[in-house]
Write a protein that holds these residues in place. Structure first.
Motif, PDB file in Angstrom:
ATOM      1  N   THR A 258       0.818  -1.223   0.000  1.00  0.00           N
ATOM      2  CA  THR A 258       0.000   0.000   0.000  1.00  0.00           C
ATOM      3  C   THR A 258       0.855   1.278   0.000  1.00  0.00           C
ATOM      4  O   THR A 258       0.303   2.376  -0.086  1.00  0.00           O
ATOM      5  CB  THR A 258      -0.853   0.049   1.293  1.00  0.00           C
ATOM      6  N   LEU A 259       2.161   1.151   0.156  1.00  0.00           N
ATOM      7  CA  LEU A 259       2.987   2.332   0.452  1.00  0.00           C
ATOM      8  C   LEU A 259       3.040   3.337  -0.691  1.00  0.00           C
ATOM      9  O   LEU A 259       3.104   4.548  -0.451  1.00  0.00           O
ATOM     10  CB  LEU A 259       4.402   1.894   0.865  1.00  0.00           C
ATOM     11  N   GLU A 260       3.009   2.836  -1.910  1.00  0.00           N
ATOM     12  CA  GLU A 260       3.005   3.716  -3.080  1.00  0.00           C
ATOM     13  C   GLU A 260       1.828   4.699  -2.962  1.00  0.00           C
ATOM     14  O   GLU A 260       1.987   5.901  -3.151  1.00  0.00           O
ATOM     15  CB  GLU A 260       2.854   2.818  -4.311  1.00  0.00           C
ATOM     16  N   LEU A 270       4.778   1.846  12.731  1.00  0.00           N
ATOM     17  CA  LEU A 270       5.308   0.567  13.218  1.00  0.00           C
ATOM     18  C   LEU A 270       4.235  -0.507  13.102  1.00  0.00           C
ATOM     19  O   LEU A 270       3.092  -0.302  13.544  1.00  0.00           O
ATOM     20  CB  LEU A 270       5.716   0.695  14.694  1.00  0.00           C
ATOM     21  N   THR A 271       4.601  -1.641  12.522  1.00  0.00           N
ATOM     22  CA  THR A 271       3.641  -2.737  12.338  1.00  0.00           C
ATOM     23  C   THR A 271       4.331  -4.081  12.601  1.00  0.00           C
ATOM     24  O   THR A 271       5.565  -4.157  12.595  1.00  0.00           O
ATOM     25  CB  THR A 271       3.083  -2.747  10.897  1.00  0.00           C
ATOM     26  N   THR A 272       3.517  -5.113  12.799  1.00  0.00           N
ATOM     27  CA  THR A 272       4.070  -6.462  12.984  1.00  0.00           C
ATOM     28  C   THR A 272       3.538  -7.400  11.895  1.00  0.00           C
ATOM     29  O   THR A 272       2.345  -7.397  11.598  1.00  0.00           O
ATOM     30  CB  THR A 272       3.666  -7.035  14.361  1.00  0.00           C
ATOM     31  N   LEU A 273       4.441  -8.203  11.330  1.00  0.00           N
ATOM     32  CA  LEU A 273       4.049  -9.143  10.278  1.00  0.00           C
ATOM     33  C   LEU A 273       5.143 -10.195  10.087  1.00  0.00           C
ATOM     34  O   LEU A 273       6.263 -10.020  10.559  1.00  0.00           O
ATOM     35  CB  LEU A 273       3.788  -8.386   8.963  1.00  0.00           C
ATOM     36  N   HIS A 274       4.796 -11.255   9.358  1.00  0.00           N
ATOM     37  CA  HIS A 274       5.744 -12.351   9.130  1.00  0.00           C
ATOM     38  C   HIS A 274       6.598 -12.120   7.891  1.00  0.00           C
ATOM     39  O   HIS A 274       7.214 -13.056   7.381  1.00  0.00           O
ATOM     40  CB  HIS A 274       4.975 -13.682   9.027  1.00  0.00           C
ATOM     41  N   TYR A 275       6.603 -10.893   7.369  1.00  0.00           N
ATOM     42  CA  TYR A 275       7.469 -10.548   6.241  1.00  0.00           C
ATOM     43  C   TYR A 275       7.860  -9.089   6.394  1.00  0.00           C
ATOM     44  O   TYR A 275       7.148  -8.307   7.053  1.00  0.00           O
ATOM     45  CB  TYR A 275       6.746 -10.772   4.911  1.00  0.00           C
ATOM     46  N   ALA A 276       9.000  -8.721   5.834  1.00  0.00           N
ATOM     47  CA  ALA A 276       9.416  -7.315   5.783  1.00  0.00           C
ATOM     48  C   ALA A 276      10.133  -7.126   4.458  1.00  0.00           C
ATOM     49  O   ALA A 276      10.594  -8.104   3.852  1.00  0.00           O
ATOM     50  CB  ALA A 276      10.341  -6.988   6.948  1.00  0.00           C
ATOM     51  N   ASP A 277      10.228  -5.878   4.001  1.00  0.00           N
ATOM     52  CA  ASP A 277      10.955  -5.620   2.752  1.00  0.00           C
ATOM     53  C   ASP A 277      12.447  -5.666   3.042  1.00  0.00           C
ATOM     54  O   ASP A 277      12.892  -5.310   4.132  1.00  0.00           O
ATOM     55  CB  ASP A 277      10.579  -4.236   2.211  1.00  0.00           C
ATOM     56  N   ALA A 278      13.182  -6.099   2.035  1.00  0.00           N
ATOM     57  CA  ALA A 278      14.644  -6.088   2.130  1.00  0.00           C
ATOM     58  C   ALA A 278      15.153  -6.803   3.367  1.00  0.00           C
ATOM     59  O   ALA A 278      15.916  -6.246   4.154  1.00  0.00           O
ATOM     60  CB  ALA A 278      15.164  -4.649   2.112  1.00  0.00           C
ATOM     61  N   LEU A 279      14.726  -8.053   3.552  1.00  0.00           N
ATOM     62  CA  LEU A 279      15.262  -8.837   4.674  1.00  0.00           C
ATOM     63  C   LEU A 279      16.760  -9.066   4.476  1.00  0.00           C
ATOM     64  O   LEU A 279      17.497  -9.306   5.427  1.00  0.00           O
ATOM     65  CB  LEU A 279      14.531 -10.183   4.773  1.00  0.00           C
ATOM     66  N   GLY A 280      17.167  -9.036   3.216  1.00  0.00           N
ATOM     67  CA  GLY A 280      18.600  -9.104   2.922  1.00  0.00           C
ATOM     68  C   GLY A 280      19.157 -10.513   2.897  1.00  0.00           C
ATOM     69  O   GLY A 280      20.370 -10.696   2.739  1.00  0.00           O
ATOM     70  N   THR A 281      18.325 -11.531   3.021  1.00  0.00           N
ATOM     71  CA  THR A 281      18.825 -12.906   2.953  1.00  0.00           C
ATOM     72  C   THR A 281      18.963 -13.304   1.472  1.00  0.00           C
ATOM     73  O   THR A 281      18.219 -12.798   0.627  1.00  0.00           O
ATOM     74  CB  THR A 281      17.836 -13.885   3.613  1.00  0.00           C
ATOM     75  N   PRO A 282      19.882 -14.230   1.159  1.00  0.00           N
ATOM     76  CA  PRO A 282      20.003 -14.654  -0.244  1.00  0.00           C
ATOM     77  C   PRO A 282      18.670 -15.177  -0.792  1.00  0.00           C
ATOM     78  O   PRO A 282      18.302 -14.904  -1.937  1.00  0.00           O
ATOM     79  CB  PRO A 282      21.061 -15.766  -0.187  1.00  0.00           C
ATOM     80  N   GLN A 362       9.184  -0.942  10.346  1.00  0.00           N
ATOM     81  CA  GLN A 362       8.855   0.488  10.346  1.00  0.00           C
ATOM     82  C   GLN A 362       8.889   1.010   8.918  1.00  0.00           C
ATOM     83  O   GLN A 362       9.817   0.703   8.164  1.00  0.00           O
ATOM     84  CB  GLN A 362       9.841   1.264  11.210  1.00  0.00           C
ATOM     85  N   VAL A 363       7.887   1.806   8.576  1.00  0.00           N
ATOM     86  CA  VAL A 363       7.853   2.351   7.211  1.00  0.00           C
ATOM     87  C   VAL A 363       8.944   3.399   7.054  1.00  0.00           C
ATOM     88  O   VAL A 363       9.060   4.337   7.846  1.00  0.00           O
ATOM     89  CB  VAL A 363       6.479   2.987   6.901  1.00  0.00           C
ATOM     90  N   SER A 364       9.749   3.195   6.002  1.00  0.00           N
ATOM     91  CA  SER A 364      10.773   4.174   5.655  1.00  0.00           C
ATOM     92  C   SER A 364      10.739   4.307   4.137  1.00  0.00           C
ATOM     93  O   SER A 364      11.055   3.355   3.423  1.00  0.00           O
ATOM     94  CB  SER A 364      12.129   3.671   6.160  1.00  0.00           C
ATOM     95  N   GLY A 365      10.266   5.436   3.655  1.00  0.00           N
ATOM     96  CA  GLY A 365      10.101   5.609   2.200  1.00  0.00           C
ATOM     97  C   GLY A 365       9.078   4.609   1.683  1.00  0.00           C
ATOM     98  O   GLY A 365       7.964   4.522   2.179  1.00  0.00           O
ATOM     99  N   LYS A 366       9.497   3.802   0.704  1.00  0.00           N
ATOM    100  CA  LYS A 366       8.557   2.853   0.080  1.00  0.00           C
ATOM    101  C   LYS A 366       8.726   1.444   0.651  1.00  0.00           C
ATOM    102  O   LYS A 366       8.336   0.455   0.022  1.00  0.00           O
ATOM    103  CB  LYS A 366       8.780   2.836  -1.448  1.00  0.00           C
ATOM    104  N   GLU A 367       9.380   1.346   1.832  1.00  0.00           N
ATOM    105  CA  GLU A 367       9.630   0.002   2.380  1.00  0.00           C
ATOM    106  C   GLU A 367       9.160  -0.149   3.816  1.00  0.00           C
ATOM    107  O   GLU A 367       9.198   0.801   4.610  1.00  0.00           O
ATOM    108  CB  GLU A 367      11.135  -0.295   2.327  1.00  0.00           C
ATOM    109  N   ASN A 368       8.755  -1.402   4.147  1.00  0.00           N
ATOM    110  CA  ASN A 368       8.523  -1.810   5.533  1.00  0.00           C
ATOM    111  C   ASN A 368       9.840  -2.414   6.019  1.00  0.00           C
ATOM    112  O   ASN A 368      10.122  -3.586   5.760  1.00  0.00           O
ATOM    113  CB  ASN A 368       7.402  -2.858   5.586  1.00  0.00           C
ATOM    114  N   LYS A 369      10.641  -1.591   6.672  1.00  0.00           N
ATOM    115  CA  LYS A 369      11.999  -2.017   7.049  1.00  0.00           C
ATOM    116  C   LYS A 369      11.983  -2.841   8.332  1.00  0.00           C
ATOM    117  O   LYS A 369      11.278  -2.515   9.289  1.00  0.00           O
ATOM    118  CB  LYS A 369      12.878  -0.783   7.280  1.00  0.00           C
TER     119      LYS A 369
END
Ligand code: BEZ
Length: 387
Positions: A258-260, A270-282, A362-369
């Protein structure tokens, strides 16, 4: 080559081809019952995209069977759900049901799946009953129970020292259960939910309730909305001037996909969920790259859940060599699997719901970090499940 010889060779080729096709197992019919219109339309599309992407990565086959799709738009309308699912099972003869987003529709699907013994994987709807009181050995979930993100956020908000919270949501199973999960943990942690506000699904007329929140002056607000309703709620909350004075917390659907559209009004939430953007794992990096390449879109939690529903189907089907009648072996394979999800690995509980980390984002720009893990390997209690 003589004419007769040519005909003999052609006949042999036809015989070989028909022998091969006689041996090929029948295609596996997957019934996708998802919303393609209404406030949850983009969620349905993301789930289908994720599901199809995993199937394509496996060469369009799972458990040795080629996949054929039959689709129905459930419109997130529980009153049409029983007819829709019966059409998929009785008219289209699907082998497996994949659906849906809306908890009310999912419960109607689960009833039919349980009565008919049809394999079903829920790629979103969190209705607690699906892996609780209505649980069945042939019904699985690749997503979450409504209790899970709510409970995790209840702990977070209590630890922040907030004492008095107002909740606001849609009046149906998802909203009610998300608030119940939040309240359970928040009140255990010493807080008090002083008011529970709601609007009927899918209404987005929030003004009167926002005025009531301002008058109540709570320490914080907890919310569940998703899709188009989440966009409108976050924008209205900011426009009413509440974002500056009363911190807003939510189950992560309030800012996922929804961030766009929410722009700066979602910044910092601040939100809680089982996924986040850019988890950074391979694993997540390669999933995100492939999804963006295929669909020219960034993936969200719904795409991950669709992808993982296909992974779960693949694990079960491989164990039974494509034979969906072997339900006990199918379930046993899932109960001992570690699913290699972009969200991070997860397992399936004895109630058929994911056991998974719930992230604080936490929302930062277009990501849920990603901020931290709010709740490690959180297991839904499966209340009322008898299997
Ligand atoms: C639900 O109805 O369960 C639901 C819908 C959208 C997002 C999350 C949950």
């Amino acid at each position: 080559m003589t004419k007769i010889r040519f005909h003999l060779i052609a006949a042999a080729a036809v015989l070989c081809a028909s022998a091969a096709s006689a041996q090929a197992p029948a295609k596996l019919k997957v019934g996708l019952m998802l919303p393609y219109t209404g406030t949850y339309a983009s969620l349905g599309t993301a789930i289908e995209n994720g599901f199809r992407m995993y199937v394509a990565e496996q060469g369009n086959k799972l458990g040795g069977r080629e996949i054929e799709f039959v689709k129905v738009d459930d419109e997130s309308d529980p009153s049409k759900a029983t007819d829709n699912v019966n059409k998929l099972i009785k008219r289209d003869n699907v082998d497996v049901l994949i659906g849906t987003v809306h908890s009310g529709v999912a419960m109607a699907m689960a009833k039919v799946a349980k009565d008919t013994g049809t394999l079903m994987i829920v790629p979103n709807a969190g209705a607690d009953a699906v892996t609780g009181a209505m649980c069945a050995p042939n019904i699985f979930r690749s997503s979450f129970s409504n209790w899970q993100p709510g409970y995790a956020m209840g702990e977070v908000v209590a630890k922040k020292g907030h004492k008095k919270v107002v909740t606001i949501t849609w009046k149906y199973a998802a909203g009610d259960e998300s608030v119940r999960g939040f309240k359970e943990a928040f009140e255990k942690g010493g807080g008090k939910v002083v008011k529970e506000l709601s609007v009927p699904f899918p209404n987005v007329e929030f003004q009167a309730l926002l005025t009531e929140i301002a008058a109540t002056k709570p320490d914080a607000v907890y919310t569940f909305f998703a899709g188009g309703g989440a966009v409108k709620f976050v924008k209205d909350y900011a426009a009413a001037g509440l974002k500056k004075s009363i911190p807003l917390y939510g189950a992560g659907f309030i800012t996922d996909g929804t961030l766009e559209a929410q722009g700066n009004d979602a910044e910092g939430l601040l939100t809680t969920l089982h996924y986040a953007d850019a988890l950074g794992t391979p694993r997540d990096n390669s999933f995100r790259l492939a999804y963006a390449k295929n669909y020219k879109l960034q993936p969200d939690v719904y795409a991950v859940q669709g992808y993982d529903a296909a992974q779960m189907l693949g694990i079960g089907l491989t164990a039974v060599k494509g034979d969906t009648s072997k339900k006990a072996e199918f379930a046993a394979a899932l109960h001992k699997a570690k699913i290699d999800s972009p969200r991070g690995p997860f397992t399936i509980s004895k109630f058929n719901n994911p056991v998974q980390d719930i992230y604080l984002r936490q929302v930062s720009g277009k990501e849920n970090k990603l901020i931290s893990i709010a709740s490690k390997s959180l297991t839904d209690p499966g209340r009322g499940c008898r299997m």
